[in-house]
Design a protein around this motif. Sequence first.
Motif, mmCIF file in Angstrom:
data_model
loop_
_atom_site.group_PDB
_atom_site.id
_atom_site.type_symbol
_atom_site.label_atom_id
_atom_site.label_comp_id
_atom_site.label_asym_id
_atom_site.label_seq_id
_atom_site.Cartn_x
_atom_site.Cartn_y
_atom_site.Cartn_z
ATOM 1 N N LEU A 143 -25.537 91.699 38.703
ATOM 2 C CA LEU A 143 -26.872 91.270 39.116
ATOM 3 C C LEU A 143 -27.703 92.449 39.601
ATOM 4 C CD1 LEU A 143 -26.072 87.986 41.080
ATOM 5 C CD2 LEU A 143 -27.486 88.147 39.031
ATOM 6 N N ARG A 144 -27.081 93.317 40.375
ATOM 7 C CA ARG A 144 -27.828 94.437 40.956
ATOM 8 C C ARG A 144 -28.136 95.526 39.945
ATOM 9 N NH1 ARG A 144 -23.858 93.561 44.827
ATOM 10 N NH2 ARG A 144 -22.709 95.378 44.085
ATOM 11 N N THR A 145 -27.293 95.691 38.924
ATOM 12 C CA THR A 145 -27.440 96.825 38.016
ATOM 13 C C THR A 145 -28.002 96.459 36.649
ATOM 14 O OG1 THR A 145 -25.129 96.557 37.267
ATOM 15 C CG2 THR A 145 -25.532 98.044 39.126
ATOM 16 N N ARG A 146 -27.895 95.182 36.269
ATOM 17 C CA ARG A 146 -28.275 94.811 34.900
ATOM 18 C C ARG A 146 -29.431 93.825 34.849
ATOM 19 N NH1 ARG A 146 -23.981 92.975 30.169
ATOM 20 N NH2 ARG A 146 -25.501 92.682 28.492
ATOM 21 N N TRP A 147 -29.425 92.830 35.732
ATOM 22 C CA TRP A 147 -30.464 91.801 35.712
ATOM 23 C C TRP A 147 -31.251 91.864 37.016
ATOM 24 C CZ3 TRP A 147 -25.548 90.187 33.703
ATOM 25 C CH2 TRP A 147 -25.563 90.019 32.324
ATOM 26 N N HIS A 148 -32.368 92.573 36.950
ATOM 27 C CA HIS A 148 -33.164 92.810 38.151
ATOM 28 C C HIS A 148 -34.251 91.750 38.291
ATOM 29 C CE1 HIS A 148 -31.372 96.830 38.413
ATOM 30 N NE2 HIS A 148 -31.604 96.942 37.120
ATOM 31 N N ALA A 149 -34.671 91.527 39.515
ATOM 32 C CA ALA A 149 -35.870 90.729 39.759
ATOM 33 C C ALA A 149 -37.092 91.592 39.452
ATOM 34 C CB ALA A 149 -35.893 90.250 41.205
ATOM 35 N N ALA A 150 -38.250 90.975 39.416
ATOM 36 C CA ALA A 150 -39.489 91.718 39.183
ATOM 37 C C ALA A 150 -39.711 92.731 40.305
ATOM 38 C CB ALA A 150 -40.671 90.749 39.090
ATOM 39 N N ALA A 151 -40.487 93.760 40.004
ATOM 40 C CA ALA A 151 -40.746 94.815 40.983
ATOM 41 C C ALA A 151 -41.316 94.229 42.278
ATOM 42 C CB ALA A 151 -41.718 95.835 40.392
ATOM 43 N N GLY A 152 -40.668 94.547 43.387
ATOM 44 C CA GLY A 152 -41.126 94.096 44.693
ATOM 45 C C GLY A 152 -40.738 92.677 45.051
ATOM 46 N N ALA A 153 -40.112 91.941 44.120
ATOM 47 C CA ALA A 153 -39.810 90.525 44.371
ATOM 48 C C ALA A 153 -38.763 90.334 45.458
ATOM 49 C CB ALA A 153 -39.341 89.856 43.077
ATOM 50 N N MET A 154 -37.889 91.333 45.661
ATOM 51 C CA MET A 154 -36.790 91.193 46.610
ATOM 52 C C MET A 154 -37.146 91.661 48.010
ATOM 53 S SD MET A 154 -34.181 89.772 45.133
ATOM 54 C CE MET A 154 -32.786 90.212 46.189
#
Length: 217
Positions: A143-154
Amino acid sequence: MLFLDEAPEFGAKALDALRQPLESGQVVIARAAGVVRLPAQFLMVLAANPCPCGRHGAHGDPCDCMPSVVRRYQARLSGPLLDRVDLRVDVDRVSRSELMGRGERGDSTETVAARVLEARQRAEQRLFGTPWRTNGEVSGHALRTRWHAAAGAMHAAERELERGLLSARGLDRVLRVAWTVADLRGHDQPDAGDVEAALQLRTGVSRGVPSTAGGAR
């Protein structure tokens, strides 16, 4: 599915024994003759009253329990176990109109099932060629390295981590649920609203985020 009704009434050792299979999907039995690993992938649902009498925090109904009794009762669900619970939902008392069937009805089972099926198909397409089929199976590292949330979403979730209100495991689980929310809403990746919804579902604290009107794991 493992459904534990009146979960705080179970012994603390029995409840905490669920932590390992929830994390690894396996039950490990170690004895002098060897170690046996048994598959144990399941969806756990815990139902609990806020106190032994069930009225703590209810409007217009006095609670009969001493504060110390309430604290001991709620402490039976340990922090490490609750850290592995992705969704927390407070259920209000059913009103008379709802009980008599005169209240507003929600979506039908068929409507929700179709929404969940579409979300699952989005997840399956994204995870094609990987060992996983659903968001709930994806590892935290992936999740952290391959499937990211949109920029700034986290940002909101990361602030909760810095304040100590969210563990590292909890941060991964928020992102995992955010992907499910995004799939339900038809988003290509989680945006800030999807992450806020995942945070609200994890903590049970309302953040003014619209409901996803369904669920998929």
